[in-house]
Design an enzyme around this catalytic site. Structure first.
Site, short mmCIF file in Angstrom:
data_model
loop_
_atom_site.label_atom_id
_atom_site.label_comp_id
_atom_site.label_asym_id
_atom_site.label_seq_id
_atom_site.Cartn_x
_atom_site.Cartn_y
_atom_site.Cartn_z
N LYS A 14 10.88 -1.52 11.17
CA LYS A 14 10.03 -2.71 11.32
C LYS A 14 8.68 -2.32 10.75
CE LYS A 14 12.61 -2.89 15.44
NZ LYS A 14 13.82 -2.16 15.29
N HIS A 49 16.92 -0.11 10.73
CA HIS A 49 16.24 -0.53 11.96
C HIS A 49 14.72 -0.51 11.83
CE1 HIS A 49 16.08 -0.62 16.53
NE2 HIS A 49 17.00 -1.51 16.21
N ASP A 107 -0.99 -3.49 0.33
CA ASP A 107 -1.92 -2.96 -0.68
C ASP A 107 -1.88 -1.43 -0.77
OD1 ASP A 107 -2.66 -5.56 -1.25
OD2 ASP A 107 -4.47 -5.50 0.00
#
Length: 157
Positions: A103, A101, A108
């Site tokens: 996100k 789940h 970098d």
């Protein structure tokens, strides 16, 4: 919109809320500036503009890797998964029995994008979502360790 940036103990943090703050435009700026790597963990990834930006950076030599939730890959109309594979990006379905789940985007090894915001048109234009962008290599290292853990449970497609 007021400047979304706050600084805590020297760490700049941008705070956004969709649908009002134009999150995608800010994320596109970050992705387009990526120099060495973009690693992502995505529950739902259907936003063509974000996918296109990642594929363009990949084509320019930036290391792009991602893990996406298997159920969303199977059921989500417009998923970016196939486009990533066709472009040669190493993107994999998760190996978790439950939902992957997250996100998260790590840029970098220094910048972390996190929050409730799926990389989708609904998150950008309809849903109430939150996004933080944290500019801190130590925090990025912790998210990178989680990325590596989740990545380690995947199988190459």
């Amino acid at each position: 919109t007021p400047n979304p940036r706050v600084t805590i103990d020297g760490t700049p943090i941008d705070v956004y809320f969709s649908p009002d703050d134009g999150v995608a435009a800010s994320l596109l700026d970050l992705l387009n500036e990526a120099q060495s790597s973009i690693y992502f963990l995505a529950f739902s990834f259907t936003a063509d503009d974000l996918g296109d930006a990642m594929r363009a950076r990949f084509k320019d030599g930036v290391d792009v890797k991602g893990v996406m939730e298997t159920e969303q890959i199977k059921s989500n109309a417009g998923t970016e998964y196939d486009g990533f594979l066709q472009a040669g990006v190493d993107v994999r379905p998760d190996g978790n029995d439950g939902l992957m789940h997250h996100k998260v985007i790590i840029i970098d090894k220094q910048i972390v994008v996190l929050g409730s915001y799926n990389f989708s048109n609904s998150a950008e234009t309809k849903n109430d979502e939150n996004v933080m962008v944290v500019y801190n290599p130590e925090i990025a290292a912790q998210y990178l360790a989680e990325f590596e853990r989740v990545w380690g449970r995947t199988k190459a497609p």
